[in-house]
Structure formats: C-alpha cells, structure tokens
Design a protein around this motif. Structure first.
Motif, PDB file in Angstrom:
ATOM      1  N   SER A   1       0.922  -1.235  -0.014  1.00 17.84           N
ATOM      2  CA  SER A   1       0.046  -0.053   0.040  1.00 17.84           C
ATOM      3  C   SER A   1       0.844   1.459   0.064  1.00 17.84           C
ATOM      4  N   ASN A   2       0.121   2.475  -0.236  1.00 23.87           N
ATOM      5  CA  ASN A   2       0.923   3.795   0.004  1.00 23.87           C
ATOM      6  C   ASN A   2       1.704   4.002   1.365  1.00 23.87           C
ATOM      7  N   PRO A   3       2.802   4.703   1.393  1.00 24.20           N
ATOM      8  CA  PRO A   3       3.289   5.487   0.478  1.00 24.20           C
ATOM      9  C   PRO A   3       4.365   4.662  -0.723  1.00 24.20           C
ATOM     10  N   ASN A   4       4.865   3.543  -0.162  1.00 19.96           N
ATOM     11  CA  ASN A   4       5.738   2.971  -0.830  1.00 19.96           C
ATOM     12  C   ASN A   4       5.571   2.291  -2.093  1.00 19.96           C
ATOM     13  N   ASN A   5       4.412   1.301  -2.094  1.00 20.83           N
ATOM     14  CA  ASN A   5       3.943   0.431  -3.429  1.00 20.83           C
ATOM     15  C   ASN A   5       5.070  -0.149  -4.009  1.00 20.83           C
ATOM     16  N   THR A   6       5.618  -0.931  -2.958  1.00 21.98           N
ATOM     17  CA  THR A   6       6.714  -1.719  -3.251  1.00 21.98           C
ATOM     18  C   THR A   6       6.149  -3.028  -4.027  1.00 21.98           C
ATOM     19  N   LEU A   7       6.783  -3.513  -4.951  1.00 20.10           N
ATOM     20  CA  LEU A   7       6.387  -4.805  -5.816  1.00 20.10           C
ATOM     21  C   LEU A   7       7.282  -5.895  -5.346  1.00 20.10           C
ATOM     22  N   TYR A   8       6.552  -6.987  -4.780  1.00 19.49           N
ATOM     23  CA  TYR A   8       7.303  -8.187  -4.382  1.00 19.49           C
ATOM     24  C   TYR A   8       6.909  -9.127  -5.474  1.00 19.49           C
ATOM     25  N   GLN A   9       7.947  -9.693  -6.382  1.00 17.47           N
ATOM     26  CA  GLN A   9       7.867 -10.618  -7.521  1.00 17.47           C
ATOM     27  C   GLN A   9       8.458 -11.462  -7.325  1.00 17.47           C
ATOM     28  N   GLN A  10       8.227 -12.699  -8.020  1.00 20.04           N
ATOM     29  CA  GLN A  10       9.161 -13.884  -8.041  1.00 20.04           C
ATOM     30  C   GLN A  10       8.549 -14.997  -9.021  1.00 20.04           C
ATOM     31  N   ILE A  11       9.523 -15.724  -9.443  1.00 14.32           N
ATOM     32  CA  ILE A  11       9.194 -16.786 -10.177  1.00 14.32           C
ATOM     33  C   ILE A  11       9.189 -18.131  -9.662  1.00 14.32           C
ATOM     34  N   LEU A  12       7.846 -18.841  -9.914  1.00 15.88           N
ATOM     35  CA  LEU A  12       7.630 -19.816  -9.147  1.00 15.88           C
ATOM     36  C   LEU A  12       7.416 -21.322 -10.153  1.00 15.88           C
ATOM     37  N   HIS A  13       8.018 -22.292  -9.522  1.00 19.77           N
ATOM     38  CA  HIS A  13       8.016 -23.597 -10.387  1.00 19.77           C
ATOM     39  C   HIS A  13       7.230 -24.656  -9.640  1.00 19.77           C
TER      40      HIS A  13
ATOM     41  N   GLY B   1       5.731 -26.958  -7.014  1.00 19.55           N
ATOM     42  CA  GLY B   1       6.141 -27.204  -5.713  1.00 19.55           C
ATOM     43  C   GLY B   1       6.500 -25.974  -4.828  1.00 19.55           C
ATOM     44  N   ASP B   2       6.439 -24.875  -5.528  1.00 19.64           N
ATOM     45  CA  ASP B   2       6.765 -23.469  -5.035  1.00 19.64           C
ATOM     46  C   ASP B   2       5.616 -22.998  -4.429  1.00 19.64           C
ATOM     47  N   VAL B   3       5.670 -22.238  -3.284  1.00 22.16           N
ATOM     48  CA  VAL B   3       4.444 -21.719  -2.615  1.00 22.16           C
ATOM     49  C   VAL B   3       4.650 -20.283  -2.583  1.00 22.16           C
ATOM     50  N   THR B   4       3.697 -19.356  -2.556  1.00 23.27           N
ATOM     51  CA  THR B   4       3.809 -18.021  -2.043  1.00 23.27           C
ATOM     52  C   THR B   4       2.314 -17.343  -1.545  1.00 23.27           C
ATOM     53  N   VAL B   5       2.398 -16.261  -1.052  1.00 18.34           N
ATOM     54  CA  VAL B   5       1.227 -15.721  -0.058  1.00 18.34           C
ATOM     55  C   VAL B   5       1.110 -14.366  -0.501  1.00 18.34           C
ATOM     56  N   PHE B   6      -0.141 -13.758  -0.731  1.00 16.01           N
ATOM     57  CA  PHE B   6      -0.472 -12.692  -1.137  1.00 16.01           C
ATOM     58  C   PHE B   6      -1.439 -12.226  -0.016  1.00 16.01           C
ATOM     59  N   PRO B   7      -0.769 -11.080   0.855  1.00 20.18           N
ATOM     60  CA  PRO B   7      -1.501 -10.417   2.144  1.00 20.18           C
ATOM     61  C   PRO B   7      -2.653 -10.254   1.599  1.00 20.18           C
ATOM     62  N   ILE B   8      -3.800 -10.305   2.759  1.00 22.13           N
ATOM     63  CA  ILE B   8      -5.106  -9.618   2.756  1.00 22.13           C
ATOM     64  C   ILE B   8      -5.101  -8.255   1.920  1.00 22.13           C
ATOM     65  N   GLY B   9      -5.859  -8.048   1.102  1.00 23.38           N
ATOM     66  CA  GLY B   9      -6.421  -6.793   0.381  1.00 23.38           C
ATOM     67  C   GLY B   9      -5.242  -6.150  -0.567  1.00 23.38           C
ATOM     68  N   MET B  10      -4.009  -6.856  -0.685  1.00 22.39           N
ATOM     69  CA  MET B  10      -2.920  -6.301  -1.536  1.00 22.39           C
ATOM     70  C   MET B  10      -3.256  -6.653  -2.951  1.00 22.39           C
ATOM     71  N   ILE B  11      -3.086  -5.714  -3.716  1.00 23.89           N
ATOM     72  CA  ILE B  11      -3.139  -5.840  -5.319  1.00 23.89           C
ATOM     73  C   ILE B  11      -1.997  -6.953  -5.728  1.00 23.89           C
ATOM     74  N   HIS B  12      -2.584  -8.215  -6.392  1.00 19.91           N
ATOM     75  CA  HIS B  12      -1.534  -9.148  -6.752  1.00 19.91           C
ATOM     76  C   HIS B  12      -2.013  -9.497  -8.202  1.00 19.91           C
ATOM     77  N   PHE B  13      -0.918 -10.557  -8.795  1.00 23.26           N
ATOM     78  CA  PHE B  13      -1.254 -10.869 -10.163  1.00 23.26           C
ATOM     79  C   PHE B  13      -0.244 -12.084 -10.344  1.00 23.26           C
ATOM     80  N   GLN B  14      -0.603 -13.011 -11.341  1.00 26.56           N
ATOM     81  CA  GLN B  14       0.112 -14.168 -11.790  1.00 26.56           C
ATOM     82  C   GLN B  14       0.078 -14.213 -13.143  1.00 26.56           C
ATOM     83  N   LEU B  15       1.333 -14.507 -13.741  1.00 28.23           N
ATOM     84  CA  LEU B  15       1.541 -14.560 -15.470  1.00 28.23           C
ATOM     85  C   LEU B  15       2.172 -15.947 -15.715  1.00 28.23           C
TER      86      LEU B  15
END
Length: 216
Positions: free
Chosen positions: A130-142, A144-158
């Motif tokens: 969220s503001n003011p930082n608007n930091t992007l946390y991005q990674q490549i997943l294969h 068996g890999d796991v990631t988490v998107f905290p509640i309310g955060m804008i997220h995506f997958q490609l």
C-alpha cells in the motif's frame, strides 16, 4: 481503582477481533442455507435435520478449467456458495488454470489472504504494498513452490512457460471476494465519470474512452 486484569482482557479481546475475519463457529457446523431470504453477515444455518453429507463436499478441482478467454485463465473455486459446509469455517480453496501466456490480472481479495501452490508450469507472481511505498514483491515460481498474497494487497500471476500451468490456492475466508482492478475502475456500472479517470491517470479523454470500451 481499575482491576489489574482489565487491560490484559481488553487487549486479548481486541487481538481476537483483529484475527476474526469470518464468523466464529458456535456449534459443530453451520451449513449455509443459500435459499434463505434472511440477510446477515454471511449465511444463516440450515436446520441440522436437513443437512446431508453432500453439504460438506465439492468435486471438480481435478478438472482443467476453460481458459479460452481474453486473459487465458480460469478459476474453479470451492467457497461457501459451492460448498455450503464451509459457512463460518473461514476457509476456501480454488484451482487456477493458465493457458500459455495466460494472466490473472491485478486484483485483490478484500476479505482473505491467498496462499498459492504451483502444481504445473512456471509462473511470475507478485503483489504490491500500500501507499506510500507501493513496493512490488515479485518472484518466479515452479512446481512445488509456494507464495502468499496478504489480505487486500493487489496481486497477479502470469504463465511464462511454453505450456499450460496449474495452481491450487487456499484462502482464509469462506467468501474472500474478487476485485479485478480493471473491471472495477473501467467497467463499473454506472461508469466512473471520465473527468475523474482523466485526472487520476493523467491522460487525455481518448485514452480513457479506449480503455472504457475494453470493459463494456
């Protein structure tokens, strides 16, 4: 003089309320009565005498979803609407299928944190703080890999692999909700005034009209 136990009790209550995103069960189960006309925060319970074992099961997460759409993804979700036995339990699960180069556009779940596990393929996944930082946390997943998107955060997958991809996600809400940013901003009904969008995105009316046309 205040009781020495008052402050710890108040803090404990506040902490409990902060964690309670979904209603807390007060009995063994509260199978959702999806046909009820009563409007509450969640769903009222079915009469336990009418509950069946089918209320606690869902089939379909083994079946690939249809990804033939403009974004190239499909979600098959078991939430309270498709699995009534989840009512008041605070969890749901979904399968996401991705066509090659398919994308789940930036979105949020207003009522739940998402826990994603890659089963097949390779994904780029990330979320923005969220503001003011608007930091992007991005990674490549294969697989068996796991990631988490905290509640309310804008997220995506490609999907960046050459073939289809599959992920299984868990959410800590029986009905986490989905807000796709593009749909909400450019596809609202009635539409957001063009002047608001021009000023917000710092572009001219032609660009806004082009974007609005994509979401009609």
């Amino acid at each position: 003089m205040a009781s020495p136990f008052l402050l710890p009790a108040v803090l404990a209550l506040a902490f409990a309320q902060a964690l309670a995103y979904d209603p807390t069960p007060l009995q063994d189960f509260c199978v959702a009565d999806l046909k009820s006309n009563i409007f509450i925060n969640g769903y009222p319970c079915k009469n336990p005498k009418t509950v069946t074992v089918e209320d606690f099961s869902f089939s379909g997460l083994n079946i690939p979803g249809n990804t033939k759409n403009k974004f190239g993804f499909n979600v098959t979700i078991a939430n309270v609407m498709t699995l009534p036995g989840l009512n008041t339990l605070g969890v749901s699960i979904a399968r996401i299928d991705y066509a090659p180069h398919g994308v789940v556009p930036p979105h949020t779940h207003p009522r739940g944190t998402e826990f994603l596990t890659v089963i097949e393929g390779t994904l780029i996944a990330g979320f923005v703080t969220s503001n003011p930082n608007n930091t992007l946390y991005q990674q490549i997943l294969h697989p068996g890999d796991v990631t988490v998107f905290p509640i309310g955060m804008i997220h995506f997958q490609l999907n960046i692999g050459k073939g289809p991809a599959v992920a299984i996600v868990g959410l800590n809400s029986q009905n986490p909700g989905f807000i796709f940013i593009g749909d909400a901003v450019f596809g609202s009904k009635p539409p957001i005034p063009v002047q608001v969008l021009e000023k917000s995105f710092q572009v001219g009316p032609n660009v806004i009209q082009e974007l609005l046309a994509q979401f009609k």
